[in-house]
Design a protein around this motif. Structure first.
Motif, PDB file in Angstrom:
ATOM      1  N   GLU A 335       0.836  -1.208   0.000  1.00 40.30           N
ATOM      2  CA  GLU A 335       0.000   0.000   0.000  1.00 40.30           C
ATOM      3  C   GLU A 335       0.866   1.250   0.000  1.00 40.30           C
ATOM      4  OE1 GLU A 335      -3.699   2.226   2.321  1.00 40.30           O
ATOM      5  OE2 GLU A 335      -2.473   0.766   3.423  1.00 40.30           O
ATOM      6  N   LEU A 336       1.914   1.257   0.819  1.00 40.85           N
ATOM      7  CA  LEU A 336       2.785   2.420   0.859  1.00 40.85           C
ATOM      8  C   LEU A 336       3.471   2.626  -0.493  1.00 40.85           C
ATOM      9  CD1 LEU A 336       4.391   2.068   4.403  1.00 40.85           C
ATOM     10  CD2 LEU A 336       2.854   3.878   3.620  1.00 40.85           C
ATOM     11  N   ALA A 337       3.835   1.539  -1.135  1.00 41.16           N
ATOM     12  CA  ALA A 337       4.460   1.642  -2.453  1.00 41.16           C
ATOM     13  C   ALA A 337       3.493   2.275  -3.446  1.00 41.16           C
ATOM     14  CB  ALA A 337       4.901   0.261  -2.934  1.00 41.16           C
ATOM     15  N   GLU A 338       2.223   1.894  -3.371  1.00 43.32           N
ATOM     16  CA  GLU A 338       1.231   2.450  -4.278  1.00 43.32           C
ATOM     17  C   GLU A 338       0.991   3.932  -3.984  1.00 43.32           C
ATOM     18  OE1 GLU A 338      -1.743   3.010  -7.133  1.00 43.32           O
ATOM     19  OE2 GLU A 338      -0.066   1.580  -6.921  1.00 43.32           O
ATOM     20  N   LEU A 339       0.912   4.308  -2.721  1.00 41.12           N
ATOM     21  CA  LEU A 339       0.735   5.712  -2.356  1.00 41.12           C
ATOM     22  C   LEU A 339       1.925   6.552  -2.820  1.00 41.12           C
ATOM     23  CD1 LEU A 339      -0.757   5.321   1.249  1.00 41.12           C
ATOM     24  CD2 LEU A 339      -1.963   6.066  -0.808  1.00 41.12           C
ATOM     25  N   LEU A 340       3.130   5.973  -2.692  1.00 40.49           N
ATOM     26  CA  LEU A 340       4.324   6.691  -3.146  1.00 40.49           C
ATOM     27  C   LEU A 340       4.301   6.854  -4.661  1.00 40.49           C
ATOM     28  CD1 LEU A 340       7.029   7.972  -2.440  1.00 40.49           C
ATOM     29  CD2 LEU A 340       8.078   5.692  -2.582  1.00 40.49           C
ATOM     30  N   ARG A 341       3.867   5.808  -5.361  1.00 40.21           N
ATOM     31  CA  ARG A 341       3.793   5.883  -6.822  1.00 40.21           C
ATOM     32  C   ARG A 341       2.822   6.972  -7.266  1.00 40.21           C
ATOM     33  NH1 ARG A 341       0.641   4.805 -10.752  1.00 40.21           N
ATOM     34  NH2 ARG A 341      -1.007   4.020  -9.347  1.00 40.21           N
ATOM     35  N   ARG A 342       1.676   7.065  -6.600  1.00 40.37           N
ATOM     36  CA  ARG A 342       0.657   8.057  -6.959  1.00 40.37           C
ATOM     37  C   ARG A 342       1.107   9.489  -6.690  1.00 40.37           C
ATOM     38  NH1 ARG A 342      -4.484   6.201  -3.773  1.00 40.37           N
ATOM     39  NH2 ARG A 342      -5.180   8.272  -4.499  1.00 40.37           N
ATOM     40  N   ALA A 344       4.319  10.444  -7.096  1.00 41.35           N
ATOM     41  CA  ALA A 344       5.664  10.533  -7.671  1.00 41.35           C
ATOM     42  C   ALA A 344       5.963  11.903  -8.260  1.00 41.35           C
ATOM     43  CB  ALA A 344       5.847   9.453  -8.744  1.00 41.35           C
ATOM     44  N   GLY A 345       4.946  12.610  -8.725  1.00 39.80           N
ATOM     45  CA  GLY A 345       5.179  13.916  -9.334  1.00 39.80           C
ATOM     46  C   GLY A 345       5.713  14.957  -8.374  1.00 39.80           C
ATOM     47  N   LEU A 346       5.707  14.692  -7.097  1.00 39.21           N
ATOM     48  CA  LEU A 346       6.192  15.652  -6.101  1.00 39.21           C
ATOM     49  C   LEU A 346       7.691  15.527  -5.839  1.00 39.21           C
ATOM     50  CD1 LEU A 346       3.347  15.371  -3.402  1.00 39.21           C
ATOM     51  CD2 LEU A 346       3.537  17.004  -5.282  1.00 39.21           C
ATOM     52  N   PHE A 347       8.318  14.452  -6.375  1.00 38.45           N
ATOM     53  CA  PHE A 347       9.721  14.182  -6.057  1.00 38.45           C
ATOM     54  C   PHE A 347      10.540  14.055  -7.336  1.00 38.45           C
ATOM     55  CE2 PHE A 347       6.953  11.913  -2.996  1.00 38.45           C
ATOM     56  CZ  PHE A 347       7.229  12.663  -1.860  1.00 38.45           C
ATOM     57  N   ASP A 348      11.807  14.448  -7.246  1.00 42.44           N
ATOM     58  CA  ASP A 348      12.705  14.186  -8.373  1.00 42.44           C
ATOM     59  C   ASP A 348      13.220  12.749  -8.271  1.00 42.44           C
ATOM     60  OD1 ASP A 348      14.803  14.126  -6.498  1.00 42.44           O
ATOM     61  OD2 ASP A 348      15.315  16.231  -6.839  1.00 42.44           O
ATOM     62  N   ALA A 349      14.028  12.333  -9.223  1.00 43.82           N
ATOM     63  CA  ALA A 349      14.464  10.938  -9.275  1.00 43.82           C
ATOM     64  C   ALA A 349      15.240  10.529  -8.030  1.00 43.82           C
ATOM     65  CB  ALA A 349      15.320  10.717 -10.524  1.00 43.82           C
ATOM     66  N   TYR A 350      16.101  11.428  -7.548  1.00 43.46           N
ATOM     67  CA  TYR A 350      16.896  11.095  -6.362  1.00 43.46           C
ATOM     68  C   TYR A 350      15.989  10.934  -5.141  1.00 43.46           C
ATOM     69  CZ  TYR A 350      20.028  11.637  -2.398  1.00 43.46           C
ATOM     70  OH  TYR A 350      20.688  11.453  -1.217  1.00 43.46           O
ATOM     71  N   MET A 352      12.835  10.248  -4.995  1.00 40.70           N
ATOM     72  CA  MET A 352      12.022   9.041  -5.128  1.00 40.70           C
ATOM     73  C   MET A 352      12.847   7.799  -4.806  1.00 40.70           C
ATOM     74  SD  MET A 352       9.139   7.594  -5.674  1.00 40.70           S
ATOM     75  CE  MET A 352       8.072   8.770  -6.503  1.00 40.70           C
ATOM     76  N   GLY A 353      14.090   7.783  -5.253  1.00 42.18           N
ATOM     77  CA  GLY A 353      14.951   6.644  -4.983  1.00 42.18           C
ATOM     78  C   GLY A 353      15.196   6.455  -3.496  1.00 42.18           C
ATOM     79  N   VAL A 354      15.428   7.547  -2.794  1.00 37.58           N
ATOM     80  CA  VAL A 354      15.653   7.465  -1.341  1.00 37.58           C
ATOM     81  C   VAL A 354      14.429   6.883  -0.645  1.00 37.58           C
ATOM     82  CG1 VAL A 354      15.957   8.833   0.754  1.00 37.58           C
ATOM     83  CG2 VAL A 354      17.346   9.318  -1.274  1.00 37.58           C
ATOM     84  N   ARG A 355      13.261   7.354  -1.009  1.00 36.94           N
ATOM     85  CA  ARG A 355      12.041   6.895  -0.359  1.00 36.94           C
ATOM     86  C   ARG A 355      11.748   5.431  -0.685  1.00 36.94           C
ATOM     87  NH1 ARG A 355      12.142  12.066  -0.622  1.00 36.94           N
ATOM     88  NH2 ARG A 355      10.952  13.399   0.801  1.00 36.94           N
ATOM     89  N   SER A 357      13.992   3.219  -1.380  1.00 33.97           N
ATOM     90  CA  SER A 357      15.012   2.425  -0.670  1.00 33.97           C
ATOM     91  C   SER A 357      14.620   2.228   0.795  1.00 33.97           C
ATOM     92  CB  SER A 357      16.356   3.137  -0.757  1.00 33.97           C
ATOM     93  OG  SER A 357      17.342   2.454   0.014  1.00 33.97           O
ATOM     94  N   ARG A 358      14.112   3.295   1.410  1.00 34.88           N
ATOM     95  CA  ARG A 358      13.731   3.201   2.825  1.00 34.88           C
ATOM     96  C   ARG A 358      12.544   2.260   3.024  1.00 34.88           C
ATOM     97  NH1 ARG A 358      14.342   9.626   4.400  1.00 34.88           N
ATOM     98  NH2 ARG A 358      16.646   9.614   4.507  1.00 34.88           N
ATOM     99  N   LEU A 359      11.742   2.108   1.983  1.00 35.30           N
ATOM    100  CA  LEU A 359      10.630   1.167   2.068  1.00 35.30           C
ATOM    101  C   LEU A 359      11.018  -0.246   1.649  1.00 35.30           C
ATOM    102  CD1 LEU A 359       7.631   3.277   0.677  1.00 35.30           C
ATOM    103  CD2 LEU A 359       8.036   2.582   3.036  1.00 35.30           C
ATOM    104  N   GLY A 360      12.290  -0.421   1.255  1.00 32.64           N
ATOM    105  CA  GLY A 360      12.760  -1.730   0.850  1.00 32.64           C
ATOM    106  C   GLY A 360      12.252  -2.145  -0.514  1.00 32.64           C
ATOM    107  N   LEU A 361      12.018  -1.162  -1.381  1.00 31.33           N
ATOM    108  CA  LEU A 361      11.528  -1.443  -2.721  1.00 31.33           C
ATOM    109  C   LEU A 361      12.712  -1.443  -3.669  1.00 31.33           C
ATOM    110  CD1 LEU A 361       8.418   0.920  -2.650  1.00 31.33           C
ATOM    111  CD2 LEU A 361       8.463  -1.544  -2.226  1.00 31.33           C
ATOM    112  N   THR A 362      13.083  -2.586  -4.134  1.00 33.11           N
ATOM    113  CA  THR A 362      14.264  -2.700  -5.012  1.00 33.11           C
ATOM    114  C   THR A 362      13.916  -2.543  -6.471  1.00 33.11           C
ATOM    115  OG1 THR A 362      13.993  -5.110  -5.044  1.00 33.11           O
ATOM    116  CG2 THR A 362      15.450  -4.157  -3.352  1.00 33.11           C
ATOM    117  N   ARG A 363      12.640  -2.664  -6.850  1.00 33.75           N
ATOM    118  CA  ARG A 363      12.260  -2.536  -8.247  1.00 33.75           C
ATOM    119  C   ARG A 363      11.238  -1.458  -8.422  1.00 33.75           C
ATOM    120  NH1 ARG A 363      10.489  -8.390 -10.061  1.00 33.75           N
ATOM    121  NH2 ARG A 363       9.376  -8.196  -8.074  1.00 33.75           N
TER     122      ARG A 363
END
Length: 363
Positions: A335-342, A344-350, A352-355, A357-363
């Motif tokens: 669920e957190l991964a989906e909320l972060l995806r929705r 995504a427009g608020l963050f740049d690539a770096y 988004m990558g940090v967030r 990583s902290r959620l343990g999302l490798t892909r």
């Protein structure tokens, strides 16, 4: 300008001419004529017009109209002879001294209805407040309620005191004010809620279904002042009220109980086709719940058309502690991964990558 007003202005100016008997000519005049007299005398003194003789037996009247405030103040020792002139003087020093003088006068000789009327129409809030106080001595206590909508806090305070001291029911007076569409209601509603400090809760509860939205809003505010927000069902029903002030007051009262409200129903109120005041109240209550419920609501609003909701939602999502939510909130990584995806427009690539990583999302 009406012919009636023109006549009063002419009467006042004529009374200021040299040789005029001021008291006789203005014996039955109202505030308009006295103000015209005051302005005419000041004009003559300021610009040196021919007033050598001055109004007959009107020396003190002339001095009380002098453009120099120090001269007006010096003439106040005889002010009781010309209450009409002091009543219309906007100078705060003169007003304060006149307030003292009229208080003594009322105590000894009793009130004069015409003088009281002039005081109530004065330019100075100090003098108007004195007039409101004088209403009681004149046996006109009920008229004090008319001054509850005065812009001056001093006058409103005197009116509230007088209504309370007059043996009447202040609550009923405020109710009359807030239900009359022809009156200025902002001050009345505030006073109505304040009056709740001295009344009982059941009377306010009964007004939660009043047909006038101003009364419903004031009743909710009054219950909050009494710390009586226990009827959560009734307050929740008011979240659908068509009157924005009612919804705003109801949401404020429900904030401490936001965790007991139905989150799904609040989320449904965020729909774009719902009235703005309903959406804002629902969003406020969802944010008060904190945790994953707040995040869900904010993610849903990051692209909203309402600029206030959108700005608050974006700031909240950008500052969210995503990893902490994974361990403390009633949610899971998908669920957190989906909320972060929705969002995504608020963050740049770096970012988004940090967030991720902290959620343990490798892909």
């Amino acid at each position: 300008m009406s012919a009636h007003r023109e006549e009063h202005l002419r009467t006042g100016r004529n009374a200021a001419r040299p040789g005029a008997d001021v008291r006789r000519e203005l014996a039955d005049a109202g505030p308009t004529a006295w103000i015209a007299f005051d302005q005419e005398v000041r004009s003559r003194l300021r610009y040196g017009r021919d007033d050598s003789a001055g109004p007959l037996e009107g020396l003190h009247a002339t001095l009380l109209c002098h453009p120099d405030g120090r001269i007006r103040e010096a003439a106040l020792d005889r002010a009781e002879r010309w209450p009409e002139l002091v009543a219309i003087d906007p100078d705060p020093v003169t007003a304060r001294l006149w307030a003292d003088a009229v208080t003594r006068l009322m105590a000894t000789d009793g009130p004069d209805d015409q003088a009281v009327d002039l005081l109530l129409g004065a330019r100075s809030p100090m003098v108007r407040a004195t007039g409101v106080t004088a209403l009681r001595g004149a046996g006109r206590t009920e008229e004090a309620v008319r001054h509850l909508a005065d812009r001056s806090g001093l006058v409103r305070a005197c009116a509230r005191w007088l209504v309370g001291q007059g043996g009447g029911d202040p609550f009923s007076h405020y109710l009359e004010l807030v239900t009359d569409p022809g009156r200025v209601t902002a001050y009345a509603v505030a006073g109505f809620a304040e009056c709740a400090r001295r009344t009982d809760g059941p009377r306010l509860h009964a007004l939660l279904t009043h047909p006038d939205g101003r009364v419903r809003a004031a009743a909710v505010a009054g219950l909050r002042l009494l710390d009586d927000n226990t009827d959560i069902t009734a307050l929740t029903a008011l979240l659908e009220d068509p009157w924005p002030a009612v919804v705003r007051e109801a949401s404020r009262s429900l904030l401490p109980f936001s965790g007991r409200l139905d989150a799904d129903r609040l989320i449904a109120r965020l729909a774009a086709d719902r009235p703005r005041h309903l959406r804002r109240a629902a969003f406020r209550l969802l944010r008060a719940r904190r945790g994953i419920t707040e995040l869900r609501a904010c993610v849903a609003m990051v692209a909203d058309d309402d600029p206030r909701l959108r700005a608050t939602a974006r700031a909240t999502v950008r500052g969210w502690k995503w990893q902490l939510s994974l361990h403390t909130d009633d949610t899971d990584r998908p669920e957190l991964a989906e909320l972060l995806r929705r969002s995504a427009g608020l963050f740049d690539a770096y970012e988004m990558g940090v967030r991720r990583s902290r959620l343990g999302l490798t892909r």
